[in-house]
Design an enzyme around this catalytic site. Structure first.
Site, PDB file in Angstrom:
ATOM      1  N   HIS A  74      -8.456   3.872   7.149  1.00  0.00           N
ATOM      2  CA  HIS A  74      -9.631   3.502   6.375  1.00  0.00           C
ATOM      3  C   HIS A  74      -9.559   2.009   6.095  1.00  0.00           C
ATOM      4  CE1 HIS A  74      -6.566   4.106   3.243  1.00  0.00           C
ATOM      5  NE2 HIS A  74      -7.257   3.263   2.505  1.00  0.00           N
ATOM      6  N   GLU A  84      -0.049   4.374   2.382  1.00  0.00           N
ATOM      7  CA  GLU A  84      -0.285   5.257   3.515  1.00  0.00           C
ATOM      8  C   GLU A  84       0.638   4.963   4.695  1.00  0.00           C
ATOM      9  OE1 GLU A  84      -4.196   4.973   1.249  1.00  0.00           O
ATOM     10  OE2 GLU A  84      -2.627   3.589   1.917  1.00  0.00           O
ATOM     11  N   HIS A  87      -1.718   0.438   6.556  1.00  0.00           N
ATOM     12  CA  HIS A  87      -2.282   1.480   7.426  1.00  0.00           C
ATOM     13  C   HIS A  87      -3.367   0.902   8.316  1.00  0.00           C
ATOM     14  CE1 HIS A  87      -5.841   1.429   4.882  1.00  0.00           C
ATOM     15  NE2 HIS A  87      -5.002   1.395   3.858  1.00  0.00           N
ATOM     16  N   HIS A 146      -2.116   0.115  -4.087  1.00  0.00           N
ATOM     17  CA  HIS A 146      -2.574   1.426  -3.617  1.00  0.00           C
ATOM     18  C   HIS A 146      -3.227   2.237  -4.726  1.00  0.00           C
ATOM     19  CE1 HIS A 146      -2.698   5.262  -1.585  1.00  0.00           C
ATOM     20  NE2 HIS A 146      -2.033   5.812  -2.586  1.00  0.00           N
ATOM     21  N   GLU A 159      -7.033  -3.761   6.674  1.00  0.00           N
ATOM     22  CA  GLU A 159      -6.818  -4.506   5.439  1.00  0.00           C
ATOM     23  C   GLU A 159      -5.880  -5.692   5.638  1.00  0.00           C
ATOM     24  OE1 GLU A 159      -5.690  -1.376   2.761  1.00  0.00           O
ATOM     25  OE2 GLU A 159      -7.673  -0.425   2.918  1.00  0.00           O
ATOM     26  N   ASP A 196       0.863  -1.168   0.000  1.00  0.00           N
ATOM     27  CA  ASP A 196       0.000   0.000   0.000  1.00  0.00           C
ATOM     28  C   ASP A 196       0.907   1.227   0.000  1.00  0.00           C
ATOM     29  OD1 ASP A 196      -2.384   1.417   0.019  1.00  0.00           O
ATOM     30  OD2 ASP A 196      -3.263   0.199   1.580  1.00  0.00           O
TER      31      ASP A 196
END
Length: 274
Positions: free
Chosen positions: A116, A10, A104, A60, A135, A8
């Site tokens: 998120h 973040e 994240h 991402h 996630e 990802d």
């Protein structure tokens, strides 16, 4: 030794704002280089411990953030949107280990920078077997299906804490401590790369002691949406039932099918929210 990397953005050291991880723009260009360096550090560490083949799934946003010719270890590069297995596309039982790089915290965690879960416009919280998950925990369902241990994760401390109930043996690399949704105290980028490199090396060195994800089957994902409209839409799918006004439950004996159903709900909600 084959290693799968899902990355990802973040969770990269220094990233605290959406402008830094969504292009175009100079901030994004700078931080995509930082992400590239962290991914390469993970590959370098794995190479030092005997890793031989690498697949990097760019997971991402538009999923085209890395520069394939700059990937160390001659890693294969999987990029582009609309992958059937999304962040875990490309993983199968031929891999020996999985890395989660620059992850994240979850939508249910107010203490993680840029927190998120898959679709921030639709998903308010996800629980796996009753425990809030981000996630990492959701993606671990795919690793469990293929019997592949998730051996490394990097990101902020909240991200690590959320992953450990499902991957208790994971090598955890904290590159920043979140202060708020848009603030974090990060280590220097060079230090972040050192930590990730050394963590990847340690993870593969003790691979024989790391188990596949610890998720009791049949497993249940409960998804709380921001709007009841998303919950109503999700119930059109098989193996999805309404629990509350904005909450649905997904349950399955097969972790891969459970993940596929979750991704279908995400894609449905994304189509509506966008």
């Amino acid at each position: 030794m084959r290693v799968f990397l899902s990355t990802d953005m973040e969770g990269t050291a220094g990233v605290v704002d959406w402008s830094q991880c969504r292009g175009p723009g100079p901030e994004y260009e700078y931080y995509r280089d930082q992400l590239q360096a962290e991914v390469n550090a993970a590959i370098d560490g794995a190479l030092a411990a005997g890793g031989t083949e690498f697949l990097v799934n760019d997971s991402h946003s538009t999923m085209q953030n890395l520069r394939p010719d700059a990937l160390h270890g001659r890693a294969s590069y999987l990029s582009g949107k609309h992958k059937p297995l999304y962040m875990m596309e490309g993983l199968d039982d031929s891999y020996d280990a999985a890395f989660f790089v620059s992850y994240h915290g979850s939508a249910g965690s107010t203490g993680s920078v840029l927190h998120h879960t898959y679709n921030p416009r639709a998903v308010a919280e996800v629980r796996l077997n009753g425990t809030i998950t981000g996630e990492a925990g959701i993606n671990a369902l795919v690793a469990l299906a293929y019997g592949v241990p998730v051996v490394l994760i990097s990101g902020d401390r909240v991200t690590i804490d959320e992953a450990q109930p499902f991957c208790p043996d994971i090598e955890s690399i904290v590159v920043k401590d979140s202060v708020s949704h848009n603030a974090a105290l990060s280590v220097h980028p060079e230090r972040a790369r050192e930590l990730i490199h050394d963590g990847a090396r340690r993870a593969l060195a003790r691979l024989s002691d790391i188990r596949p994800p610890s998720i009791t089957l049949p497993a249940e994902l409960t998804v709380r949406f921001h709007s009841r409209a998303f919950a109503e839409l999700a119930c059109a799918l098989r193996n999805v039932e309404r629990r509350e006004d904005k909450v649905v439950a997904l349950r399955n004996d097969d972790p891969l099918e459970l993940y596929r159903t979750f991704i279908a709900t995400v894609l449905l909600s994304r189509g509506v929210s966008e």
